[in-house]
Design an enzyme around this catalytic site. Structure first.
Site, PDB file in Angstrom:
ATOM      1  CG  ASP A 130      -7.085  -4.164   3.888  1.00 53.71           C
ATOM      2  OD1 ASP A 130      -8.389  -4.477   4.668  1.00 53.71           O
ATOM      3  OD2 ASP A 130      -6.989  -3.651   2.974  1.00 53.71           O
ATOM      4  CG  ASP A 186      -1.885 -20.069   0.032  1.00 56.84           C
ATOM      5  OD1 ASP A 186      -1.023 -19.825   0.839  1.00 56.84           O
ATOM      6  OD2 ASP A 186      -1.625 -20.711  -1.023  1.00 56.84           O
ATOM      7  CG  ASP A 209     -12.675  -6.753   5.637  1.00 55.06           C
ATOM      8  OD1 ASP A 209     -12.294  -6.127   6.386  1.00 55.06           O
ATOM      9  OD2 ASP A 209     -13.497  -6.185   4.584  1.00 55.06           O
ATOM     10  CE  LYS A 211       1.298 -17.350  -2.268  1.00 53.90           C
ATOM     11  NZ  LYS A 211       0.655 -18.597  -2.153  1.00 53.90           N
ATOM     12  CE1 TYR A 248      -3.134  -3.107  -0.107  1.00 49.40           C
ATOM     13  CE2 TYR A 248      -3.925  -2.039   2.167  1.00 49.40           C
ATOM     14  CZ  TYR A 248      -4.034  -3.094   1.092  1.00 49.40           C
ATOM     15  OH  TYR A 248      -4.990  -3.929   1.249  1.00 49.40           O
TER      16      TYR A 248
END
Ligand code: NAD
Length: 362
Positions: free
Chosen positions: A245, A221, A249, A188, A141
């Protein structure tokens, strides 16, 4: 105690949920003998409308001078067509960066009265109580980017440095030490170079400085799946900005509504009371679809105020009193529309807040 608190209501349901949190903070002051002075400043679309930019310099200055900052939410379709630099979300990113709040703590608790509101089976979410520590001022970001050009190309860059990973690893490990001593770091590393650096640094910091904290690494994942398969297994989850982020959620859905999850953003800066000068905000957005209708669930904002009391003012008993008052309100069967079993039984934002304030006064 006397504290100076800056309120940034923002857009959509932001002003409604911040008004609720303010009433609750006033009730805390009355019950425990504290005084707060509040100053309200514009951010996001409201600031674009009033002053032509999403984070006016006076807003940032006021936040820097505060003991703590409580923010609603920013954004909405009215501002979606603005150039990237003027969009409300830019104001939020600039505020986090301007305050140096590099760590975002997102507690995910399935409170007992909410267990049967979760989309997962109640036995699967029973006892869910973990904190996601999301890196907040680095990663993709904030990395170098290129907006779409005439050739139809655009890119973003995920970049991390050793000091950025070290400081967030320490903060997460400190938290794990105060809790159940278990830390899962999510990355990752099978694909991304920045994740391989992340994994190396987290392993080194934990081995050298926190031998008593049990560390596991998990690919993002696999973590997305485990959050649904065995959410009660986690204690502290550490991850990079974008992964955090998305995962938070997903974690929010475990509780039945985005409207219940608070967050605290902390950095190195200390306030006049010697505690971190934090930025506290619900994790939900401005929910333009329900704004102005009395439908917003204020619990995420109210629980964010509880985190403010705990982390920025060191008022643990007061923070717990707020959490218990929210719990008592749910136990009494008062649910806003996002959680109510039938729409006709729902409590309005104002009615829910009144119940929390009344529970605090008892
Ligand atoms: P959102 O979180 O605003 O809403 C998603 C869904 O959840 C909507 O159906 C909404 O009605 C519901 N919801 C959210 N909070 C609720 C609450 N407290 N009570 C009851 N229901 C609630 O996400 P979105 O719709 O993707 O985004 C709307 C706007 O908010 C966009 O402009 C987006 O950029 C912005 N946004 C801001 C923040 C922030 O300020 N931190 C975070 C996410 C999105």
């Amino acid at each position: 105690m006397h504290a100076h608190i800056v309120l940034l209501p923002g857009d959509g349901i932001g002003p409604e949920v911040i008004a609720a949190a303010r009433q609750v903070l006033d009730a805390v002051a009355a019950r425990f003998g504290h005084t707060w002075d509040f100053a309200t400043h514009p951010i996001g679309g409201a600031a674009v409308n009033a002053q032509g930019e999403p984070l006016p310099p006076a807003t940032l200055e006021a936040c820097r001078a505060a003991d703590a900052v409580l923010l609603g939410a920013v954004g909405g379709p009215r501002w979606d067509s603005l150039p990237p630099q003027q969009r409300p979300e830019k104001g939020l990113l600039a505020l986090r960066r301007g305050l140096g709040t590099f760590a975002n703590l997102r507690p995910v608790t399935v409170w007992p009265p909410l267990a049967d509101r979760s989309p997962l089976k109640p036995d699967r979410v029973q006892g869910v109580d973990f904190v996601v520590v999301r890196e907040l001022t680095g990663g993709i970001y904030f990395g170098p980017r290129h907006e779409a050009d005439d050739r139809g190309e655009a890119w973003d860059t995920m970049r991390y440095t050793v000091p950025e990973v070290e400081r967030i690893a320490r903060l997460a490990a400190d938290l794990a030490r105060q809790r159940r001593g278990h830390l899962v770091s999510v990355d990752k590393a099978n694909v991304l170079a920045s994740s391989r650096l992340w994994r190396r640094v987290v392993s080194r910091v934990l081995a050298a400085e926190y031998p008593e904290v049990h560390l596991e690494h998990r690919l993002v994942d696999a973590m997305a799946m485990d959050l649904l398969r065995r959410p009660a297994a986690f204690d502290v989850v550490l991850t990079a900005n974008m992964f955090g982020d998305i995962l938070t959620d997903e974690a929010a859905a475990l509780t039945g509504s985005l409207g219940t999850l608070p967050s605290a953003s902390l950095g190195a800066a200390r306030n006049r009371h010697g505690h971190p000068r934090g930025l506290y905000e619900p994790i939900h957005g401005s929910a333009p679809d329900i704004a102005g209708q009395g439908l917003a669930n204020p619990s995420a904002a109210i629980l964010s105020a509880a985190l403010l009391l705990r982390h920025s003012l060191g008022l643990e008993a007061e923070a717990r009193a707020v959490e218990q008052a929210v719990l008592a309100t749910w136990q009494a069967g008062c649910f806003t529309a996002d959680l109510a079993a039938r729409p006709e039984d729902a409590c309005s934002t104002a009615a829910f807040t009144r119940r929390v304030v009344a529970a605090l006064a008892r």
